[in-house]
Design an enzyme around this catalytic site. Structure first.
Site, short mmCIF file in Angstrom:
data_model
loop_
_atom_site.label_atom_id
_atom_site.label_comp_id
_atom_site.label_asym_id
_atom_site.label_seq_id
_atom_site.Cartn_x
_atom_site.Cartn_y
_atom_site.Cartn_z
N LYS A 296 0.84 -1.21 0.00
CA LYS A 296 0.00 0.00 0.00
C LYS A 296 0.88 1.26 0.00
O LYS A 296 0.66 2.20 -0.77
CB LYS A 296 -0.93 -0.01 1.22
CG LYS A 296 -2.03 -1.05 1.11
CD LYS A 296 -2.75 -1.30 2.44
CE LYS A 296 -3.74 -2.46 2.27
NZ LYS A 296 -4.41 -2.85 3.51
N GLN B 298 -3.93 -1.17 9.52
CA GLN B 298 -3.95 -2.54 9.00
C GLN B 298 -4.59 -3.49 10.01
O GLN B 298 -4.23 -3.51 11.18
CB GLN B 298 -2.52 -2.98 8.65
CG GLN B 298 -2.43 -4.33 7.96
CD GLN B 298 -3.09 -4.37 6.60
OE1 GLN B 298 -3.12 -3.38 5.87
NE2 GLN B 298 -3.64 -5.50 6.23
N ASP C 87 -10.68 3.05 3.84
CA ASP C 87 -11.11 1.65 3.80
C ASP C 87 -12.64 1.55 3.66
O ASP C 87 -13.16 0.51 3.31
CB ASP C 87 -10.75 0.95 5.13
CG ASP C 87 -9.43 0.21 5.10
OD1 ASP C 87 -9.09 -0.35 4.03
OD2 ASP C 87 -8.75 0.17 6.14
#
Ligand code: GUN
Length: 295
Positions: free
Chosen positions: A54, A98, A121
């Protein structure tokens, strides 16, 4: 029929190129650089590999990227303080923590602490709710990637019978929601199947588009698929390790048999997987534009 392969790596590459060009324009015209903060607690190898991907992709696309590695023993309070700081930081438009988080951390409390405007997200209940009522700013990354694969492969979604196998908050529920919306690239008739579904095959058999996110090897076999269906395999199952130490991955669909029946199919790896990080970048770009009043 032998199915055409949907090349997720190539479609993801095209979208990343589009993002890169837009970032150049934003910088030149508005002096705006999208900023992404990636936060990792501990050093789980899987999480480390995802988050490194990412961070690396963000830099490749010309974003400002801030990587924050914290010890696994970081307290809830310290993690919440960090999020509070990132919420207020104008250079940061997207915050990614994460998952999964260590056992002593309350995951929901962490997700709820992220400013919904920076929740790239799209896991915050505000963003989940906005998707539900057809007013989404951000779509969750894996389902958004699936929708793009379908659109960019020329699959007719409008009016199609879509059957989703799996009801997770990250894939099953949101992809069902996205494809049932009154929107371009949606307007499908959606059935959501799960572990308590009676006679799964009677549902999958009706699918023009079959999306499998069951988390189980060979959850879908050829006898469960309609001739000519489009099959999207979201599964990531490790079946072994190669001699060079690489993980060997298979999906949830019996690929070799199902590809003889489907009209299109995503391989694993190389189908849905490469799309997820790319959609995270698209959300971060959108977050930057929203913050600057440009979207
Ligand atoms: N862990 C596995 N998938 C994801 C994801 O999409 N986002 C975050 N934050 N953590 C994950």
């Amino acid at each position: 029929m032998t199915a055409k392969l949907i090349n997720g790596a190539e479609i993801a590459r095209q979208i990343r190129e589009e993002i890169k060009q837009e970032v150049i324009q934003l910088k030149a015209k508005h002096n705006l650089v999208p900023g992404l903060a990636t936060v990792l607690l501990g050093a789980d190898p899987g999480s480390l590999s995802y988050i490194t991907g990412k961070e690396k992709t963000a830099r490749e696309l010309g974003f400002y990227s801030e990587r924050i590695d914290l010890p696994e023993t970081t307290s809830q309070k310290d993690l919440l303080s960090l999020i509070e700081k990132l919420n207020k930081e104008p250079k940061i438009h997207g915050i990614l923590v994460q998952m999964p988080l260590p056992e002593h951390i309350n995951e929901s409390e962490v997700l709820y602490a992220i400013d919904p405007r920076k929740d790239v997200d799209a896991f915050h209940p505000v963003n989940v709710g906005k998707l539900m009522i057809g007013d989404a700013d951000y779509l969750p990354c894996t389902p958004a990637g699936i929708q793009q694969l379908l659109i960019r492969s020329g699959v007719k979604i409008d009016g199609a019978e879509v059957v989703v196998v799996g009801r997770s908050n990250i894939v099953g529920k949101p992809i069902a929601n996205i494809l049932m919306q009154k929107n371009k690239g949606a307007n499908a008739t959606v059935t959501l199947c799960h572990t308590h579904t009676r006679d799964l095959a009677s549902h999958t058999h009706r699918a023009d588009i079959l999306i499998v996110a069951a988390g189980k090897l060979k959850a879908v076999t050829a006898d469960m698929v309609k001739e000519g269906a489009v099959v999207i395999d979201v599964g990531v199952n490790q079946i072994g390790t190669s001699t060079s130490g690489k993980r060997i991955i298979r999906g949830d669909v019996d690929f070799d048999a199902v590809k003889e029946k489907a009209s299109m199919i995503t391989p694993v790896p190389g189908g849905v997987g490469p799309m997820t990080i790319t959609m995270l970048m698209l959300n971060t770009l959108k977050a930057a534009k929203l913050a600057a009043g440009l979207a």
